[in-house]
Design a protein around this motif. Structure first.
Motif, short mmCIF file in Angstrom:
data_model
loop_
_atom_site.label_atom_id
_atom_site.label_comp_id
_atom_site.label_asym_id
_atom_site.label_seq_id
_atom_site.Cartn_x
_atom_site.Cartn_y
_atom_site.Cartn_z
N MET A 130 0.84 -1.20 0.00
CA MET A 130 0.00 0.00 0.00
C MET A 130 0.87 1.25 0.00
N ASP A 131 1.96 1.22 0.76
CA ASP A 131 2.87 2.36 0.76
C ASP A 131 3.41 2.63 -0.64
N ALA A 132 3.69 1.58 -1.39
CA ALA A 132 4.20 1.72 -2.75
C ALA A 132 3.16 2.39 -3.65
N VAL A 133 1.91 1.99 -3.52
CA VAL A 133 0.85 2.61 -4.33
C VAL A 133 0.74 4.10 -3.98
N LEU A 134 0.70 4.41 -2.70
CA LEU A 134 0.62 5.81 -2.27
C LEU A 134 1.82 6.61 -2.77
N PHE A 135 3.00 6.02 -2.66
CA PHE A 135 4.23 6.67 -3.11
C PHE A 135 4.15 7.02 -4.59
N ALA A 136 3.74 6.07 -5.41
CA ALA A 136 3.66 6.31 -6.86
C ALA A 136 2.61 7.35 -7.21
N LEU A 137 1.55 7.42 -6.42
CA LEU A 137 0.49 8.40 -6.67
C LEU A 137 0.87 9.80 -6.17
N GLY A 138 2.06 9.94 -5.60
CA GLY A 138 2.55 11.25 -5.22
C GLY A 138 2.43 11.61 -3.76
N GLU A 139 2.16 10.64 -2.91
CA GLU A 139 2.08 10.93 -1.47
C GLU A 139 3.42 11.46 -0.99
N THR A 140 3.39 12.53 -0.22
CA THR A 140 4.63 13.12 0.29
C THR A 140 4.71 13.06 1.82
N TYR A 151 9.11 11.83 -11.26
CA TYR A 151 7.82 11.27 -11.64
C TYR A 151 7.77 11.12 -13.15
N ARG A 152 7.11 10.05 -13.58
CA ARG A 152 6.92 9.82 -15.02
C ARG A 152 5.49 9.39 -15.27
N LEU A 153 4.96 9.84 -16.39
CA LEU A 153 3.64 9.43 -16.85
C LEU A 153 3.81 8.98 -18.29
N ASN A 154 3.53 7.70 -18.54
CA ASN A 154 3.72 7.11 -19.87
C ASN A 154 5.13 7.40 -20.38
N GLU A 155 6.11 7.21 -19.51
CA GLU A 155 7.55 7.34 -19.78
C GLU A 155 8.02 8.77 -19.99
N LYS A 156 7.13 9.75 -19.84
CA LYS A 156 7.50 11.16 -19.97
C LYS A 156 7.65 11.76 -18.58
N ARG A 157 8.75 12.46 -18.35
CA ARG A 157 8.97 13.09 -17.04
C ARG A 157 7.92 14.18 -16.82
N VAL A 158 7.30 14.14 -15.64
CA VAL A 158 6.27 15.12 -15.28
C VAL A 158 6.50 15.60 -13.85
N THR A 159 5.73 16.60 -13.46
CA THR A 159 5.83 17.14 -12.11
C THR A 159 4.79 16.47 -11.20
N LEU A 160 4.99 16.63 -9.91
CA LEU A 160 4.03 16.12 -8.94
C LEU A 160 2.67 16.78 -9.17
N SER A 161 2.66 18.04 -9.50
CA SER A 161 1.41 18.75 -9.78
C SER A 161 0.66 18.12 -10.94
N GLU A 162 1.37 17.70 -11.97
CA GLU A 162 0.73 17.05 -13.12
C GLU A 162 0.15 15.69 -12.71
N ILE A 163 0.83 14.97 -11.84
CA ILE A 163 0.29 13.69 -11.32
C ILE A 163 -0.99 13.96 -10.54
N HIS A 164 -0.95 14.95 -9.65
CA HIS A 164 -2.13 15.28 -8.85
C HIS A 164 -3.29 15.71 -9.75
N ASN A 165 -3.02 16.51 -10.79
CA ASN A 165 -4.07 16.94 -11.70
C ASN A 165 -4.70 15.74 -12.42
N LEU A 166 -3.88 14.83 -12.90
CA LEU A 166 -4.40 13.65 -13.58
C LEU A 166 -5.24 12.81 -12.63
N MET A 167 -4.75 12.58 -11.41
CA MET A 167 -5.51 11.78 -10.45
C MET A 167 -6.86 12.45 -10.15
N GLY A 168 -6.87 13.78 -10.07
CA GLY A 168 -8.12 14.50 -9.86
C GLY A 168 -9.09 14.29 -11.01
#
Length: 140
Positions: A41-51, A103-120
């Motif tokens: 579970m920690d791994a899932v949270l970590f990948a989703l951007g948990e800080t 952070y990467r999304l589909n092998e492209k480097r992205v920011t934590l903000s972009e991960i949070h926006n996508l998850m939203g």
């Protein structure tokens, strides 16, 4: 609706290397105390951007890197495969021994903000009831 289909970990907490597939429906992860169930579970949270170190059950971010004697790598990486109706998302987060995350999304480097926006956009909230962490049931 989006769902987790695969989790891959390398050098994350107690896992030197592991791949966990998630099938349709309900998935249960069971094992004896100390086998690493909560680290999944920690791994899932970590990948989703948990800080939050408290949420990740770590004293320092560098504690997330596997500390076994056989670990010659100086990083940990977690990859998630998420599938929706018409799209697959490959999310990954890597951390090195200095605590720097990439952070990467589909092998492209992205920011934590972009991960949070996508998850939203996908309706996934790391702090919501999408994920039930250790101790949550006792608090409820």
């Amino acid at each position: 609706m989006i769902r987790l289909t695969k989790l891959r970990m390398k050098n994350f907490k107690s896992f030197k290397q592991a791949t966990i597939p998630f099938s349709n429906g309900f998935t249960v992860i069971a094992g004896p105390n100390g086998s690493g169930k909560s680290n999944i579970m920690d791994a899932v949270l970590f990948a989703l951007g948990e800080t939050s170190l408290k949420s990740l059950r770590a004293g320092r971010l560098t504690d997330l890197v596997y500390g076994g004697r056989d670990n010659t790598d100086n990083y940990a990486v977690v990859n998630l495969t998420l599938e929706g109706k018409n799209q697959t998302y490959e999310l990954s987060r890597m951390i090195d021994r200095q605590g720097k995350s990439v952070y990467r999304l589909n092998e492209k480097r992205v920011t934590l903000s972009e991960i949070h926006n996508l998850m939203g956009e996908l309706g996934v909230r790391v702090d919501g009831h999408n994920l039930v962490s250790q101790g949550d049931l006792l608090r409820i």
